[in-house]
Write an enzyme that holds these catalytic residues in place. Structure first.
Site, mmCIF file in Angstrom:
data_model
loop_
_atom_site.group_PDB
_atom_site.id
_atom_site.type_symbol
_atom_site.label_atom_id
_atom_site.label_comp_id
_atom_site.label_asym_id
_atom_site.label_seq_id
_atom_site.Cartn_x
_atom_site.Cartn_y
_atom_site.Cartn_z
ATOM 1 N N MET A 196 38.142 33.049 49.502
ATOM 2 C CA MET A 196 38.739 33.183 48.168
ATOM 3 C C MET A 196 38.238 34.470 47.528
ATOM 4 O O MET A 196 37.055 34.774 47.592
ATOM 5 C CB MET A 196 38.309 31.993 47.302
ATOM 6 C CG MET A 196 38.428 32.217 45.802
ATOM 7 S SD MET A 196 37.511 30.967 44.824
ATOM 8 C CE MET A 196 38.684 29.642 44.796
ATOM 9 N N ASN A 197 39.156 35.249 46.896
ATOM 10 C CA ASN A 197 38.689 36.222 45.908
ATOM 11 C C ASN A 197 39.436 36.019 44.599
ATOM 12 O O ASN A 197 39.553 34.854 44.182
ATOM 13 C CB ASN A 197 38.616 37.664 46.445
ATOM 14 C CG ASN A 197 39.875 38.295 46.949
ATOM 15 O OD1 ASN A 197 40.388 37.900 47.971
ATOM 16 N ND2 ASN A 197 40.370 39.300 46.276
ATOM 17 N N ASP A 198 39.874 37.043 43.944
ATOM 18 C CA ASP A 198 40.294 37.002 42.527
ATOM 19 C C ASP A 198 41.028 35.742 42.053
ATOM 20 O O ASP A 198 41.923 35.233 42.743
ATOM 21 C CB ASP A 198 41.280 38.131 42.230
ATOM 22 C CG ASP A 198 40.874 39.460 42.769
ATOM 23 O OD1 ASP A 198 39.762 39.594 43.279
ATOM 24 O OD2 ASP A 198 41.700 40.374 42.682
ATOM 25 N N TRP A 212 37.929 38.159 54.250
ATOM 26 C CA TRP A 212 39.191 38.629 53.687
ATOM 27 C C TRP A 212 40.197 38.873 54.807
ATOM 28 O O TRP A 212 39.824 39.343 55.890
ATOM 29 C CB TRP A 212 38.931 39.915 52.900
ATOM 30 C CG TRP A 212 40.058 40.335 52.022
ATOM 31 C CD1 TRP A 212 40.275 39.954 50.737
ATOM 32 C CD2 TRP A 212 41.126 41.230 52.362
ATOM 33 N NE1 TRP A 212 41.414 40.547 50.252
ATOM 34 C CE2 TRP A 212 41.956 41.339 51.238
ATOM 35 C CE3 TRP A 212 41.474 41.946 53.517
ATOM 36 C CZ2 TRP A 212 43.098 42.128 51.204
ATOM 37 C CZ3 TRP A 212 42.622 42.735 53.499
ATOM 38 C CH2 TRP A 212 43.415 42.823 52.348
ATOM 39 N N SER A 253 46.825 40.203 43.963
ATOM 40 C CA SER A 253 46.623 39.502 42.683
ATOM 41 C C SER A 253 47.790 39.631 41.712
ATOM 42 O O SER A 253 48.545 40.598 41.747
ATOM 43 C CB SER A 253 45.352 40.016 42.015
ATOM 44 O OG SER A 253 44.245 39.499 42.713
ATOM 45 N N ARG A 300 48.627 47.768 41.324
ATOM 46 C CA ARG A 300 48.490 46.338 41.612
ATOM 47 C C ARG A 300 47.964 45.515 40.438
ATOM 48 O O ARG A 300 47.474 46.033 39.466
ATOM 49 C CB ARG A 300 47.583 46.132 42.829
ATOM 50 C CG ARG A 300 46.189 46.718 42.697
ATOM 51 C CD ARG A 300 45.424 46.505 44.016
ATOM 52 N NE ARG A 300 44.112 47.134 43.985
ATOM 53 C CZ ARG A 300 43.881 48.392 44.317
ATOM 54 N NH1 ARG A 300 44.870 49.170 44.685
ATOM 55 N NH2 ARG A 300 42.651 48.879 44.256
ATOM 56 N N ASP A 301 48.062 44.192 40.660
ATOM 57 C CA ASP A 301 47.438 43.184 39.803
ATOM 58 C C ASP A 301 48.125 43.039 38.438
ATOM 59 O O ASP A 301 47.493 43.167 37.388
ATOM 60 C CB ASP A 301 45.931 43.464 39.623
ATOM 61 C CG ASP A 301 45.222 43.735 40.940
ATOM 62 O OD1 ASP A 301 45.715 43.254 41.973
ATOM 63 O OD2 ASP A 301 44.196 44.430 40.939
ATOM 64 N N GLU A 319 41.106 47.865 38.623
ATOM 65 C CA GLU A 319 41.834 46.723 39.172
ATOM 66 C C GLU A 319 41.922 45.618 38.120
ATOM 67 O O GLU A 319 41.153 45.567 37.163
ATOM 68 C CB GLU A 319 41.101 46.175 40.408
ATOM 69 C CG GLU A 319 40.921 47.215 41.511
ATOM 70 C CD GLU A 319 40.357 46.622 42.800
ATOM 71 O OE1 GLU A 319 41.003 46.809 43.842
ATOM 72 O OE2 GLU A 319 39.294 45.991 42.778
ATOM 73 N N TRP A 376 31.843 42.461 45.769
ATOM 74 C CA TRP A 376 32.494 42.984 46.990
ATOM 75 C C TRP A 376 31.478 43.577 47.981
ATOM 76 O O TRP A 376 31.718 43.603 49.187
ATOM 77 C CB TRP A 376 33.533 44.054 46.629
ATOM 78 C CG TRP A 376 34.878 43.488 46.320
ATOM 79 C CD1 TRP A 376 35.534 43.533 45.117
ATOM 80 C CD2 TRP A 376 35.769 42.798 47.222
ATOM 81 N NE1 TRP A 376 36.757 42.909 45.216
ATOM 82 C CE2 TRP A 376 36.926 42.450 46.499
ATOM 83 C CE3 TRP A 376 35.687 42.434 48.566
ATOM 84 C CZ2 TRP A 376 37.999 41.763 47.075
ATOM 85 C CZ3 TRP A 376 36.763 41.740 49.136
ATOM 86 C CH2 TRP A 376 37.897 41.420 48.389
HETATM 87 C C1 FRU Z 1 40.277 42.934 43.453
HETATM 88 C C2 FRU Z 1 41.361 43.188 44.469
HETATM 89 C C3 FRU Z 1 42.689 43.373 43.772
HETATM 90 C C4 FRU Z 1 43.688 43.024 44.838
HETATM 91 C C5 FRU Z 1 42.971 41.897 45.552
HETATM 92 C C6 FRU Z 1 43.266 41.846 47.017
HETATM 93 O O1 FRU Z 1 39.221 42.165 43.886
HETATM 94 O O2 FRU Z 1 41.037 44.320 45.250
HETATM 95 O O3 FRU Z 1 42.897 44.660 43.221
HETATM 96 O O4 FRU Z 1 44.899 42.604 44.285
HETATM 97 O O5 FRU Z 1 41.590 42.098 45.338
HETATM 98 O O6 FRU Z 1 42.763 40.672 47.579
#
Ligand code: FRU
Length: 494
Positions: A36-38, A62, A98, A166-167, A222, A305
């Site tokens: 899991m991340n964001d 990841w 994200s 992104r995001d 981000e 990270w």
């Molecule tokens: C931030 C990030 C976002 C991206 C996602 C990819 O942690 O790098 O910018 O959308 O993780 O998993």
């Protein structure tokens, strides 16, 4: 539904059986299986809080990003729903990065995420291009929008990079139309936040650069978020590759909060203050929602990270969220408190008042690995200022993690060096906190794999993961000099 998503749903359902009760955090949301991340799509929809997340179910590192999904009535008891998105279209073959969620006027839930696809360059190199995509659903199943991607390289300001785009974080404006902010880079990988608008949530239009780094805070920005709070406007973002600035910002990928005024008509944001969001080791990519009762609630990925690829990919899960936090702006600073729903998990109150001590101290009933503990520390008198106070927890005869405070410098340190880690990665962070006359209040929340410290009612927060064996549940206090302390401690039961 695509085969890719069907496979992910089946895989997570089967492999989650291999994870025993008590092997995961108890009231922090962790990956259902794998990585899991964001936080993504953090929202209140049809009577429940929804929290999606960047997700690689197939191992605990990841990989091609899916969206995991969980719902909750109180932001603490989470129920997993099947994975919501998988990288199954040409425009998101390299990942569904994200994004965020809003409700459409017809009651369906709209997700906007970053679709990543590979592009072969003239020199033969392959680069990943990022564009914003939509999916629409009912709170469980989502269909990707036929018009995807809805924002791409033609919707960028001059010089804006399609490789760092992104995001998207959407919200509904007062007149029922939609806005979103997206992270982007100007030449030199210099972060900037772009503003877009939409009448119906489906067709989007570039408006302007809402905020720009100009080389101040790291490189790419981000995961932006933007909202009004207590008469101010707040822009959250997570800058990559930061250089340290005093004790405010640290090396690596960090968090940044810009507080200022927003002219809604002209859509101009004027920054007034900047600060880190979390001063600990593990916190990134936070996202907020507006709860039905008006609270602005934020949740972040409780990881760093630079330290998160050290475990074996075979480990059944990796990655957890922070506690959801209620936000406010007080005297130009962002203040964070654990959501009040946490009070309902408190059990077995233990109280020790005005404990005056020097050297080492343990207290009856003060131990545990799932606790909510309030400490209030002060010198006996101003002439005899103590030199250092520390609380150690997750402790046994070999291991502990510590928070220490030096009143003369007003510096609070978190230190997990002795928590059992065997890697030469960052284990300590120091933060300058507000304290007067050696008085400080700490609220320490432990879950099985984390500590979060809320300082002086949430003026500063420090978060860190710890993986010490859960049997290490001791707590002790240390003073260099003499100090007085009040302790109120609860165990937390979910
Ligand atoms: C931030 C990030 C976002 C991206 C996602 C990819 O942690 O790098 O910018 O959308 O993780 O998993």
């Amino acid at each position: 539904m695509s085969q890719t998503l069907r496979d992910a749903r089946k895989y997570e359902e089967i492999t989650e059986q291999n994870i025993g009760a008590g092997e995961k955090p108890s009231f922090h949301l962790a990956a259902r299986v794998g990585w899991m991340n964001d936080p993504n799509g953090f929202s209140y929809y049809q009577g429940k809080y929804h929290l999606f997340y960047q997700y690689h179910p197939y191992n605990s590192h990841w990989g091609p990003m899916h969206w995991g999904h969980a719902v909750s009535g109180d932001l603490l008891h989470w129920e997993y729903l099947p994975a919501a998105l998988a990288p199954d279209m040409a425009y998101d073959e390299a990942g569904c990065f994200s994004g965020s969620a809003v409700e459409l006027p017809d009651g369906r839930q709209l997700l906007m995420y970053t679709g990543v696809h590979k592009e072969v360059q003239e020199d033969g190199q392959v680069r990943e291009v990022q564009a914003q995509c939509l999916a629409i659903g009912d709170g469980r199943d989502y269909g990707k929008y036929q018009g995807n991607p809805v924002l791409g390289e033609h919707d960028l300001p001059e010089g804006g990079s399609k490789y760092d785009f992104r995001d998207p974080k959407m919200w509904k404006a007062a007149d029922g139309t939609f806005r979103c902010v997206v992270g982007n880079c100007a030449p030199g990988r210099d972060g900037q936040i772009l503003l877009y608008s939409s009448k119906d949530g489906l067709s989007w239009k570039y408006e302007k650069i809402l905020a720009a780094n100009h080389g101040r805070f790291g490189k790419a920005w981000e995961c932006p978020d933007f909202f009004g709070l207590d008469g101010k406007h707040v822009l959250l973002t997570s800058p990559m590759d930061m250089l340290p600035q005093g004790l405010e910002y640290h090396n690596g990928n960090g968090t940044l909060c810009l507080i200022g005024d927003y002219d809604e008509k002209e859509e101009v944001f004027t920054e007034e203050q900047d600060q880190a969001i979390d001063y600990g080791i593990d916190f990134y990519a936070p996202q907020t929602l507006l709860a039905p009762d008006g609270r602005r609630i934020m949740v972040g990925w409780m990881q760093n990270w630079d330290t998160c690829n050290l475990h074996s990919p075979e480990q059944p899960w990796f990655g957890q969220m922070s506690l959801p936090r209620e936000l406010s702006v007080v005297n130009g600073r962002l203040v964070q408190k654990p959501v009040r729903e946490l009070l309902a998990l408190r059990r077995e109150k233990v109280r020790h008042e005005n404990v005056i001590f020097s050297g080492l101290k343990t207290l009856d009933g003060v131990k545990g690995r799932k606790i909510d503990m309030e400490l209030s520390i002060r010198p006996l008198d101003e002439e005899n200022m103590y030199r250092k106070f520390a609380v150690r927890f997750a402790q046994d005869s070999t291991y502990h993690t510590a928070i220490s405070f030096r009143p003369l410098e007003s510096i609070l340190k978190i230190d997990r060096k002795f928590s059992g880690t065997r890697r030469a990665v960052i284990h300590q962070r120091r933060s300058r906190v507000g304290s007067k006359n050696g008085e400080i209040k700490l609220r320490v929340i432990l879950d099985l794999f984390s500590v979060e410290v809320f300082v002086n009612g949430g003026e500063h927060v420090l978060s860190a993961t710890i993986y010490t064996d859960r049997a290490a549940d001791g707590i002790s206090f240390l003073v260099d000099g003499v100090a007085a302390m009040d302790v109120v401690k609860y165990s937390l039961e979910i």
